[in-house]
Design a protein around this motif. Sequence first.
Motif, PDB file in Angstrom:
ATOM      1  N   ALA A  43      20.727 -16.862 -13.458  1.00  0.00           N
ATOM      2  CA  ALA A  43      21.041 -17.436 -14.770  1.00  0.00           C
ATOM      3  C   ALA A  43      22.360 -16.887 -15.303  1.00  0.00           C
ATOM      4  O   ALA A  43      23.171 -17.634 -15.880  1.00  0.00           O
ATOM      5  N   ALA A  44      22.587 -15.591 -15.123  1.00  0.00           N
ATOM      6  CA  ALA A  44      23.818 -14.960 -15.619  1.00  0.00           C
ATOM      7  C   ALA A  44      25.048 -15.547 -14.956  1.00  0.00           C
ATOM      8  O   ALA A  44      26.074 -15.793 -15.616  1.00  0.00           O
ATOM      9  N   ARG A  45      24.984 -15.773 -13.661  1.00  0.00           N
ATOM     10  CA  ARG A  45      26.144 -16.338 -12.951  1.00  0.00           C
ATOM     11  C   ARG A  45      26.467 -17.744 -13.474  1.00  0.00           C
ATOM     12  O   ARG A  45      27.641 -18.128 -13.572  1.00  0.00           O
ATOM     13  N   ARG A  46      25.460 -18.523 -13.811  1.00  0.00           N
ATOM     14  CA  ARG A  46      25.700 -19.858 -14.357  1.00  0.00           C
ATOM     15  C   ARG A  46      26.340 -19.774 -15.745  1.00  0.00           C
ATOM     16  O   ARG A  46      27.219 -20.579 -16.085  1.00  0.00           O
ATOM     17  N   ALA A  47      25.904 -18.799 -16.543  1.00  0.00           N
ATOM     18  CA  ALA A  47      26.519 -18.604 -17.855  1.00  0.00           C
ATOM     19  C   ALA A  47      27.964 -18.144 -17.719  1.00  0.00           C
ATOM     20  O   ALA A  47      28.864 -18.614 -18.437  1.00  0.00           O
ATOM     21  N   LEU A  48      28.220 -17.231 -16.800  1.00  0.00           N
ATOM     22  CA  LEU A  48      29.582 -16.755 -16.558  1.00  0.00           C
ATOM     23  C   LEU A  48      30.482 -17.888 -16.065  1.00  0.00           C
ATOM     24  O   LEU A  48      31.641 -18.002 -16.488  1.00  0.00           O
ATOM     25  N   THR A 100      23.955 -13.343 -46.896  1.00  0.00           N
ATOM     26  CA  THR A 100      24.406 -12.146 -46.214  1.00  0.00           C
ATOM     27  C   THR A 100      25.692 -12.438 -45.442  1.00  0.00           C
ATOM     28  O   THR A 100      26.044 -13.582 -45.200  1.00  0.00           O
ATOM     29  N   ALA A 101      26.407 -11.359 -45.082  1.00  0.00           N
ATOM     30  CA  ALA A 101      27.624 -11.524 -44.288  1.00  0.00           C
ATOM     31  C   ALA A 101      27.281 -12.163 -42.949  1.00  0.00           C
ATOM     32  O   ALA A 101      26.194 -11.968 -42.408  1.00  0.00           O
ATOM     33  N   SER A 102      28.222 -12.941 -42.407  1.00  0.00           N
ATOM     34  CA  SER A 102      27.992 -13.661 -41.148  1.00  0.00           C
ATOM     35  C   SER A 102      28.788 -13.006 -40.026  1.00  0.00           C
ATOM     36  O   SER A 102      29.994 -13.251 -39.907  1.00  0.00           O
ATOM     37  N   PRO A 103      28.144 -12.173 -39.210  1.00  0.00           N
ATOM     38  CA  PRO A 103      28.880 -11.536 -38.126  1.00  0.00           C
ATOM     39  C   PRO A 103      29.372 -12.551 -37.106  1.00  0.00           C
ATOM     40  O   PRO A 103      28.654 -13.488 -36.744  1.00  0.00           O
ATOM     41  N   SER A 104      30.600 -12.372 -36.662  1.00  0.00           N
ATOM     42  CA  SER A 104      31.194 -13.261 -35.667  1.00  0.00           C
ATOM     43  C   SER A 104      30.484 -13.098 -34.326  1.00  0.00           C
ATOM     44  O   SER A 104      30.308 -11.984 -33.841  1.00  0.00           O
ATOM     45  N   LEU A 105      30.073 -14.196 -33.742  1.00  0.00           N
ATOM     46  CA  LEU A 105      29.455 -14.190 -32.418  1.00  0.00           C
ATOM     47  C   LEU A 105      29.590 -15.590 -31.842  1.00  0.00           C
ATOM     48  O   LEU A 105      29.069 -16.553 -32.411  1.00  0.00           O
ATOM     49  N   THR A 106      30.316 -15.708 -30.747  1.00  0.00           N
ATOM     50  CA  THR A 106      30.527 -17.004 -30.110  1.00  0.00           C
ATOM     51  C   THR A 106      29.898 -17.002 -28.728  1.00  0.00           C
ATOM     52  O   THR A 106      30.175 -16.111 -27.914  1.00  0.00           O
ATOM     53  N   ILE A 107      29.034 -17.968 -28.480  1.00  0.00           N
ATOM     54  CA  ILE A 107      28.409 -18.125 -27.165  1.00  0.00           C
ATOM     55  C   ILE A 107      29.374 -18.907 -26.287  1.00  0.00           C
ATOM     56  O   ILE A 107      29.612 -20.095 -26.509  1.00  0.00           O
ATOM     57  N   ARG A 108      29.958 -18.245 -25.302  1.00  0.00           N
ATOM     58  CA  ARG A 108      30.931 -18.883 -24.424  1.00  0.00           C
ATOM     59  C   ARG A 108      30.285 -19.582 -23.235  1.00  0.00           C
ATOM     60  O   ARG A 108      30.878 -20.502 -22.655  1.00  0.00           O
ATOM     61  N   GLY A 109      29.104 -19.148 -22.857  1.00  0.00           N
ATOM     62  CA  GLY A 109      28.452 -19.780 -21.721  1.00  0.00           C
ATOM     63  C   GLY A 109      26.966 -19.520 -21.730  1.00  0.00           C
ATOM     64  O   GLY A 109      26.503 -18.497 -22.240  1.00  0.00           O
ATOM     65  N   THR A 110      26.210 -20.475 -21.214  1.00  0.00           N
ATOM     66  CA  THR A 110      24.761 -20.331 -21.074  1.00  0.00           C
ATOM     67  C   THR A 110      24.361 -20.711 -19.655  1.00  0.00           C
ATOM     68  O   THR A 110      25.064 -21.453 -18.964  1.00  0.00           O
ATOM     69  N   GLY A 111      23.223 -20.220 -19.231  1.00  0.00           N
ATOM     70  CA  GLY A 111      22.712 -20.566 -17.911  1.00  0.00           C
ATOM     71  C   GLY A 111      21.221 -20.318 -17.848  1.00  0.00           C
ATOM     72  O   GLY A 111      20.683 -19.510 -18.610  1.00  0.00           O
ATOM     73  N   ASP A 152       7.263 -19.308 -15.283  1.00  0.00           N
ATOM     74  CA  ASP A 152       8.268 -18.285 -14.986  1.00  0.00           C
ATOM     75  C   ASP A 152       9.672 -18.864 -15.129  1.00  0.00           C
ATOM     76  O   ASP A 152       9.874 -20.081 -15.017  1.00  0.00           O
ATOM     77  N   GLY A 153      10.649 -18.000 -15.321  1.00  0.00           N
ATOM     78  CA  GLY A 153      12.034 -18.448 -15.393  1.00  0.00           C
ATOM     79  C   GLY A 153      12.934 -17.425 -16.037  1.00  0.00           C
ATOM     80  O   GLY A 153      12.490 -16.351 -16.462  1.00  0.00           O
ATOM     81  N   ALA A 154      14.217 -17.749 -16.091  1.00  0.00           N
ATOM     82  CA  ALA A 154      15.223 -16.854 -16.657  1.00  0.00           C
ATOM     83  C   ALA A 154      16.318 -17.667 -17.313  1.00  0.00           C
ATOM     84  O   ALA A 154      16.557 -18.824 -16.958  1.00  0.00           O
ATOM     85  N   ALA A 155      16.979 -17.048 -18.277  1.00  0.00           N
ATOM     86  CA  ALA A 155      18.123 -17.685 -18.930  1.00  0.00           C
ATOM     87  C   ALA A 155      19.038 -16.594 -19.465  1.00  0.00           C
ATOM     88  O   ALA A 155      18.614 -15.451 -19.670  1.00  0.00           O
ATOM     89  N   ALA A 156      20.298 -16.959 -19.699  1.00  0.00           N
ATOM     90  CA  ALA A 156      21.288 -15.966 -20.115  1.00  0.00           C
ATOM     91  C   ALA A 156      22.359 -16.621 -20.967  1.00  0.00           C
ATOM     92  O   ALA A 156      22.552 -17.839 -20.942  1.00  0.00           O
ATOM     93  N   ALA A 157      23.071 -15.785 -21.707  1.00  0.00           N
ATOM     94  CA  ALA A 157      24.225 -16.229 -22.483  1.00  0.00           C
ATOM     95  C   ALA A 157      25.282 -15.141 -22.432  1.00  0.00           C
ATOM     96  O   ALA A 157      24.958 -13.947 -22.380  1.00  0.00           O
ATOM     97  N   VAL A 158      26.556 -15.545 -22.427  1.00  0.00           N
ATOM     98  CA  VAL A 158      27.654 -14.583 -22.504  1.00  0.00           C
ATOM     99  C   VAL A 158      28.385 -14.812 -23.815  1.00  0.00           C
ATOM    100  O   VAL A 158      28.619 -15.957 -24.237  1.00  0.00           O
ATOM    101  N   LEU A 159      28.734 -13.722 -24.481  1.00  0.00           N
ATOM    102  CA  LEU A 159      29.152 -13.761 -25.878  1.00  0.00           C
ATOM    103  C   LEU A 159      30.417 -12.957 -26.107  1.00  0.00           C
ATOM    104  O   LEU A 159      30.690 -11.983 -25.406  1.00  0.00           O
ATOM    105  N   GLU A 160      31.152 -13.355 -27.132  1.00  0.00           N
ATOM    106  CA  GLU A 160      32.260 -12.567 -27.645  1.00  0.00           C
ATOM    107  C   GLU A 160      32.463 -12.948 -29.108  1.00  0.00           C
ATOM    108  O   GLU A 160      31.835 -13.874 -29.621  1.00  0.00           O
TER     109      GLU A 160
END
Length: 331
Positions: free
Chosen positions: A65-70, A5-16, A168-176
């Motif tokens: 978590a989001a702030r760490r990814a950012l 299948t086609a591979s959509p572009s998605l880059t993980i710039r940060g995680t937290g 319990d816990g949380a995690a996040a990723a920021v993408l483009e």
Amino acid sequence: MPSPTASPSLTIRGTGSYLPRTRLTSAQVDAMRGWAPGRCRARYGIDARHVAGAEETTSFMAVEAARRALDMAGWTPSDLDLILGACGVMEQPIPSTAVLVADRLGLGGSGVAAYDVNATCLSFVQALDLAALKLAAGEARRVLVFSSDIASAGLDWDRPEAAAIFGDGAAAAVLEAGEGAILARGFETYAEGHGACVLAAGGTRVNPARGIAAGEDRFRMDGAQAFRVASRYMPAFLARLLARGGLDRGAIDCVLPHQASAQALRHAGRALRLGRDRIVDIFAQTGNQIAASIPTVLDHAVRTGRLRRGQTALLMGTSAGISLGGAVLRF
């Protein structure tokens, strides 16, 4: 083999990720339950899990978590134009957890779209897929995906097979968009197992105004049924997933599985026929964090060097339903 299948572009710039301050060890569980020392560790394969305090709400943990990814990406909240909440259990029914997170990030007056995606333990994988589609369509430029879960709020310690393994816990990723891509993805549901993992209260069927019967506000899990359904279908599911991307098992540098249980992680290795060195296993230190498990493992892999730029990672797991899901990413 099917055509890739086609591979959509998605880059993980940060995680937290974020773990609550209180750490509940298995030795403490033994003492709490009146068990012989070492029983919890031996039976469930877990050393400790974290338990959220009163001030550590779902949205609070998500923002940490989001702030760490950012920070890893070098972005600020104002760089975002889409926020996807991917929690197994929301902070409240209305409005969505993503709305609460947007406000805590200082975006309350920004107009940035914010809403939730729910597939219980596989919510993060589904939200990544949606983010990729939004990026490909030009409907988003920079996206935050977060998962945050407080399993301890709904555990029934009279049923320790479920209660003892959750954390319990949380995690996040920021993408483009960019050099990364989703090389393959898949999601299948086998509703014959819908009764294996249930939390009855919180929707319209169990109405608090009319009273909640004993146990309906607590998570119920038939672990044996969930494992039977998942293990029956998982090997063929993974084969189809890899075939969609024209991949073989040798192309996978790193497996980031849902930390469902020690038994489930062992089965994942057998289903993939890969060495344990390629499977990231942090279950003993975090337990099953519902939807937060997969992105927490992702953040751990990135920060410890288990997953590096240009490598290929398989995110995979099971969720209530019973559903199977996975995505192969070029990181």
